[in-house]
Design a protein around this motif. Sequence first.
Motif: not given
Length: 221
Positions: A81-83, A56-57, A89-92, A103-104
């Motif tokens: 991929l996210t923490t 995501i980031r 920003h999950v909804f976006d 999850l990473k």
Amino acid sequence: MTIRVVVADDQELVRAGFAMILDAQPGIEVVAEAGDGFEAVGATREHGPDVVLLDIRMPGMDGIEAARIIQAETSARVVMLTTFGQDDHVFDALRAGASGFLLKDVRRDDLVHAVRVVAAGESLLSPSVTSTLIAAFTSGSAVPPARTERLDVLTSRERETLRLLAGGLSNAEIAARLTVSEHTVKTHVSNVLTKLGLRDRVQAVIAAYETGLMVPGRFTD
């Protein structure tokens, strides 16, 4: 048939680790790695993968913008991929077309399973997890004004199926609630996706919230 994958993450160790795990699996090939959104979009255009894992980031172009472009231009399915616990920003990402999240610190077997599931056309998240995610990350500012007219193409039974799906019920639970067979529920879900122009159950849940059929954090029988 080999599942072709692009892995995009600005952390080299994470990216290389995911690529190594996936490349070692039968029927999966990592065709490219990318360190930011621009590279991810370019790699997807060049290699035509089945699945793209997107952090995501990332610097430059983030994963959300990259997902929007990839979904608009290609048939590749996107997994973010996210923490998670630190991401707002999950909804976006879901609205951008992501078919799910990892999850990473995901386990090796779960990573491989996720790629296979998404490549097969399914959403990565279970209905209950999906609805929980949306309820947690949706706020009045995040959701556009309700557009209930979008649901006019649905029959009353299809609309109820969508509501129950968005409430976190499985096909079996929906079938029991509506007193119909699971096969009938699958037909209703398929009709909902086709009529609303949606790719999968994740996007169906998004649509339920965007149209006002569901209110974040509230589900009643």
